[in-house]
Design an enzyme around this catalytic site. Structure first.
Site, PDB file in Angstrom:
ATOM      1  N   HIS A 188       0.835  -1.214   0.000  1.00  0.00           N
ATOM      2  CA  HIS A 188       0.000   0.000   0.000  1.00  0.00           C
ATOM      3  C   HIS A 188       0.866   1.258   0.000  1.00  0.00           C
ATOM      4  CE1 HIS A 188      -3.397  -2.631   1.256  1.00  0.00           C
ATOM      5  NE2 HIS A 188      -2.446  -3.225   1.947  1.00  0.00           N
TER       6      HIS A 188
ATOM      7  N   SER B  66      14.668  21.002 -16.051  1.00  0.00           N
ATOM      8  CA  SER B  66      13.486  21.797 -16.347  1.00  0.00           C
ATOM      9  C   SER B  66      13.939  23.078 -17.027  1.00  0.00           C
ATOM     10  CB  SER B  66      12.760  22.115 -15.044  1.00  0.00           C
ATOM     11  OG  SER B  66      11.998  23.293 -15.200  1.00  0.00           O
TER      12      SER B  66
ATOM     13  N   LYS C 214      15.814  21.244 -10.836  1.00  0.00           N
ATOM     14  CA  LYS C 214      15.103  19.988 -11.105  1.00  0.00           C
ATOM     15  C   LYS C 214      15.857  18.998 -11.966  1.00  0.00           C
ATOM     16  CE  LYS C 214      10.884  19.447 -11.252  1.00  0.00           C
ATOM     17  NZ  LYS C 214       9.553  19.348 -11.828  1.00  0.00           N
TER      18      LYS C 214
ATOM     19  N   GLU D 138       9.122   8.157 -16.963  1.00  0.00           N
ATOM     20  CA  GLU D 138       7.768   8.633 -17.255  1.00  0.00           C
ATOM     21  C   GLU D 138       7.334   8.193 -18.655  1.00  0.00           C
ATOM     22  OE1 GLU D 138       7.719  12.692 -14.586  1.00  0.00           O
ATOM     23  OE2 GLU D 138       8.959  12.619 -16.353  1.00  0.00           O
TER      24      GLU D 138
END
Ligand code: ARG
Length: 462
Positions: free
Chosen positions: A157, A278, A284, A291
């Protein structure tokens, strides 16, 4: 105007929009090599039954070699009317060798031709995919072996659950890919079947030797019903399911790693080669490769669903709907090929941060071990679970970690607690206690590595 393959009884002109709508050359040109290979073998099969003289067969085969050379050199020039790869190759062959080219299609239909081409093409792609997949498994197995001492929190979980070896986590993905590899080999057998000789639907009217033709083209078997032969795309559907499930596995790996590489976790650091910055926020580092793996799994799943929908309502044998089988298949193969190689790159270059992983382990993750301690002292598990829960609560109330509870406190919960309860508070001992086959102990993880290595080396165990 060039002559259409099926032009005999058509007098009206085709709507130019229809011409485009009908054409598949934009994508099926990918099949040029297998289309030529199939035609050359078919010419030999015709020659064997005397429908082509040996000179004619030679002319056709040489001519097709020249067509292939043009494709290979990027010099093949498409003209208006090149509806699909089969039409284009035959048109060019006719230009190169003249009217004898018109004998090649004797007894054959584009229906059995395209089904054959697609299977030949997929066979080859499957062998590339198989080696990419094995490479991926190999990288993970070697990594698991090198980093076998690292212990990290295991989650259910997405909540910290129990300590596990980092290698155990790595290998949990390897086993899914091993099943993917087995599944790929199983379905490859059904791809490896030749429909050529089925004609349009009713079978070839000339006595070509299909078995010899199949052997020459490297097929393991032939189709035994011509109506099924021209319309069966189960092999493509099955492949797309395989592709989808494999992508789902890659996507789950990606999701784990996106979490593990996030600032809040920092268990791993992705190599710059597979991340980007970024354009706005200089601090970043984005896990783009991961992804994209996650995103492409949705795309491939769409291809599978799309093909199923195409097949669902088809009346018997060939229908033009089937032309729509190619783009999903081509794109799925390209997506899988890229995804498997990128996943391999990501996994072979990421670095682990053992100290951070270690710091994420809390003794609360040993609450189960505390219960098991009492089990070993003869207390029934149901009771021990309750007692360990009470201990967690007691620690929470005192504002200390579970391992900081005093023996006196623990004894208030149950008389079976003794001095040796201290030994529970070791993550190493916790993983080592899980020593069943398939567990996370050193022995059990090494056994997985041995098994997977043996499988990779070609032994069928796994
Ligand atoms: N381009 C077609 C396809 O991909 C080839 C088969 C055409 N057959 C036909 N009867 N029109 O399916």
């Amino acid at each position: 105007m060039s002559k259409k393959l099926w032009g005999g009884r058509f007098t009206g002109k085709t709507d130019p929009m229809m011409e485009k709508f009908n054409a598949s050359i934009g994508f099926d040109r990918q099949l040029w090599r297998v289309d030529i290979q199939g035609s050359q073998s078919y010419a030999r099969a015709l020659a064997r039954i005397g429908l082509l003289t040996s000179t004619e067969a030679e002319q056709i085969i040489d001519g097709l070699d020249r067509v292939a050379a043009e494709w290979a050199a990027g010099e093949f020039v498409l003209v208006d009317g090149d509806e699909d790869i089969h039409t284009a190759n035959e048109r060019r062959l006719t230009e190169l060798i003249g009217q004898v080219a018109g004998k090649l299609h004797t007894g054959r239909s584009r229906n059995d031709q395209v089904a054959t081409d697609l299977r030949l093409w997929l066979k080859e792609e499957i062998s590339h995919l198989r080696s990419h997949l094995r490479q991926l498994i190999d990288v993970v197995v070697e990594r698991a072996s090198e980093e076998i001492d690292l212990i990290m929190p295991g989650y259910t979980h997405l909540q910290p659950a129990q300590p596990v070896r980092w290698s155990h986590w790595l290998l949990s993905h390897a086993w899914a890919w091993q099943r993917d590899a087995q599944r790929l080999d199983e379905l490859a057998v059904r791809v490896n079947v030749m429909p050529l000789g089925s004609g349009a639907l009713a079978g070839n009217p000339f006595p070509i030797d299909r078995v010899a033709l199949a052997a020459e083209l490297g097929f393991g078997d032939i189709t035994y019903n011509s109506m099924d032969g021209v319309s069966d795309r189960d092999f493509a559907a099955e492949f797309l399911f395989w592709a989808t499930l494999t992508m789902v596995h890659l996507s789950r790996l990606a999701e784990d790693l996106i979490i593990f590489s996030s600032y809040e976790y920092r268990f791993v650091t992705l190599a710059d080669a597979y991340s980007t910055g970024s354009s706005l926020m200089p601090q970043k580092k984005n896990p783009d490769a991961l992804e994209l793996l996650r995103g492409k799994s949705g795309r491939v799943m769409g291809h599978m669903t799309g093909l199923m929908a195409i097949l669902k309502g088809l009346p018997s044998t060939y229908n033009k709907d089937l032309q729509e089988d190619k783009e999903p298949l081509f794109d799925a193969v390209a997506s899988l090929s890229g995804s498997l190689q990128i996943a391999t790159g990501v996994l072979s270059t990421l670095t682990v941060n053992p100290a951070i992983m270690r710091a994420a382990l809390t003794t609360e993750m040993l609450a189960t071990d505390l219960a098991e301690y009492l089990v070993r002292k003869g207390v029934p598990f149901r009771e021990t679970h309750h007692i360990a829960g009470a201990a967690v609560q007691m620690a929470e109330l005192q504002g200390v970690s579970l391992s900081e509870l005093s023996l006196a406190d623990l004894q208030k919960l149950h008389g079976a607690f003794e001095e040796d309860v201290r030994e529970v508070w070791s993550f190493e001992r916790s993983v080592e206690r899980r020593d069943v086959d398939g567990g996370t102990s050193l022995r059990a993880v090494l056994a997985q590595i041995v098994r997977l290595r043996r499988w990779l080396a070609g032994g069928e165990e796994g």
